[in-house]
Design an enzyme around this catalytic site. Structure first.
Site, PDB file in Angstrom:
ATOM      1  N   SER A 184       0.801  -1.224   0.000  1.00 27.20           N
ATOM      2  CA  SER A 184       0.000   0.000   0.000  1.00 27.20           C
ATOM      3  C   SER A 184       0.834   1.275   0.000  1.00 27.20           C
ATOM      4  O   SER A 184       0.363   2.308  -0.456  1.00 27.20           O
ATOM      5  CB  SER A 184      -0.966  -0.003   1.184  1.00 27.20           C
ATOM      6  N   HIS A 212      -5.108  -3.318  -2.992  1.00 29.33           N
ATOM      7  CA  HIS A 212      -4.717  -2.354  -4.027  1.00 29.33           C
ATOM      8  C   HIS A 212      -4.528  -2.992  -5.396  1.00 29.33           C
ATOM      9  O   HIS A 212      -4.174  -2.309  -6.353  1.00 29.33           O
ATOM     10  CB  HIS A 212      -3.426  -1.634  -3.613  1.00 29.33           C
ATOM     11  N   LYS A 244     -11.524   0.860  -2.495  1.00 34.18           N
ATOM     12  CA  LYS A 244     -10.428   1.402  -3.288  1.00 34.18           C
ATOM     13  C   LYS A 244     -10.825   1.440  -4.764  1.00 34.18           C
ATOM     14  O   LYS A 244     -11.635   2.274  -5.134  1.00 34.18           O
ATOM     15  CB  LYS A 244      -9.160   0.642  -2.964  1.00 34.18           C
TER      16      LYS A 244
END
Ligand SMILES: *Cc1c(COP(=O)(O)O)cnc(C)c1O
Length: 399
Positions: A184, A212, A244
């Site tokens: 991250s 991610h 995300k």
């Protein structure tokens, strides 16, 4: 006032003196229709290079419409936990669709990624068993190991040989090897193939938190596993987040039917909390449909990443090797990143300054994150401004 309460102002003052005190900013609104890329902050408009909304979905009208329609039907809140009467058809369909997308038997939706990681770690490792984690793993995996009461052993970042050596210390008692898929704060990928071999050898769970990667990496957005050519047989426990690239909120664990059923029985962060609101699940379903239907978002993001790297390197900005939307610019000191952040903000560019303990000491950085919603002109402006920041730093501190 108690002794403990009197100690607080002192602790805050120490953080302040070390330039480690954290402050929030309040986003007052957005400058463009249907995009989060430019936001209003402190009465000004800034281009946001700190968001995880990699595909530009967070303010997509279709997500808001799905949310509204579901809210009119199901209401804003779930009113109970999943195992009581909080689990609805939007959750059920989202789980089926996520299982199909990740090519697993089942998926289990959680309220947050933080809770999904607490759940997985505490359910899969027993008290006194060992959990091996990459040194730069997300805080929630580490906290999960603590909740499990497991012995936590962290190995050098993305170093499969170090993981192997750590495993050999006590392979028989190692229950879980865990890692981020895309890291991250660094944007690099875990050595998944090597970790899968180690896990198989030790008969341990391999847990990959692809917060991610999902939606972003891999030819069809199926994440780091797709990027590395791996399947559910290699990585039995996959964690994804919906806040995300999905532009929504929530998280999930995907795996085989027994794993999911076991988590439902045993994982306290699943059982003892109110179910995710159904409108949020509805928005996530719409996001998943867009992620699968609109490959152009990934293509545009890839072009933006490529352009940023080219322009930034031309401007002598020190970049790492990341090929993902997370592009850290490591400046080292807390003072340097805070000064650079203010200088960029004065030019209308918002970049997150990341300091310890989120990253190791001495690696304070600007964490640039890119989205498909950024324009080429915005990318060029950022690269140029970063170049000036780095030039000023070099002038002050001779190499
Ligand atoms: C953001 C993140 C989480 C936490 O997910 P939330 O849904 O925001 O709680 C977990 N793991 C990683 C690697 C993350 O980046």
């Amino acid at each position: 006032m108690t002794r403990a309460a009197r100690a607080l102002p002192e602790a805050l003052a120490r953080l302040e003196a070390a330039q480690l005190r954290r402050r929030r900013t309040t986003v007052e609104g957005f400058a463009d229709a249907a995009s989060r890329a430019r936001l209003a902050l402190g009465g000004r408009t800034l281009v946001d290079f700190s968001i995880n909304d990699y595909l530009g979905l967070a303010r997509h009208p279709a997500l808001a419409a799905a949310m509204g329609a579901s809210a009119r039907d199901a209401g804003a809140g779930s009113a109970a936990s999943h195992l009581v009467t909080g689990h609805g058809t939007e959750h059920e369909r989202l789980e089926e669709e996520l299982a199909a997308f990740t090519r697993r038997e089942r998926a289990l939706v959680f309220s947050t990624g933080y809770m999904a990681n607490l759940a997985v770690m505490s359910a899969l490792a027993g008290r006194g068993e060992r959990i091996l984690l990459d040194r730069l793993s997300h805080a929630s995996l580490i906290d999960g190991a603590q909740l499990a009461g497991a012995r936590l052993r962290r190995y050098a970042h993305a170093d499969a040989a170090a993981a192997g050596a750590a495993l050999e210390e006590d392979a028989a008692r190692t229950a879980v090897i865990g890692t981020d898929g895309v890291f991250s704060m660094d944007g690099d990928l875990a050595p998944l193939a090597a970790l899968a071999r180690l896990a198989r050898r030790a008969d341990a769970w391999l847990v990959v938190d692809d917060a991610h990667g999902l939606g972003v990496t891999g030819a069809s957005g199926r994440g780091t596993l797709e990027e590395c050519g791996m399947s559910g047989a290699d990585v039995p426990v996959l964690i994804g987040t919906l806040g995300k690239a999905f532009g929504s909120f929530g998280a999930f664990v995907a795996g085989d039917a027994d794993l999911i059923d076991y988590l439902m029985q045993k994982a306290r962060p699943y059982i003892y909390t109110t179910a995710l609101p159904q409108p949020v699940a509805a928005a996530s379903r719409t996001a998943l449909a867009l992620i699968q239907a609109e490959d152009w978002r990934r293509a545009r993001l890839a072009a933006r990443i490529e352009r940023f790297r080219r322009r930034a390197l031309e401007a002598q900005v020190p970049l790492g090797l990341s090929r993902t939307p997370i592009q850290p610019v490591v400046l080292g000191s807390e003072a340097a990143v805070l000064a650079a952040q203010s200088a960029l903000a004065a030019q209308g560019l918002w970049v997150a300054a990341i300091r310890p303990p989120t990253v190791p000491k001495g690696t304070a950085r600007l964490r640039v994150s890119l989205t498909a919603a950024h324009t080429e002109a915005q990318i060029d402006e950022l690269a140029g401004a970063l170049g000036h920041c780095c030039e000023r730093l070099r002038a002050r501190v001779p190499a």
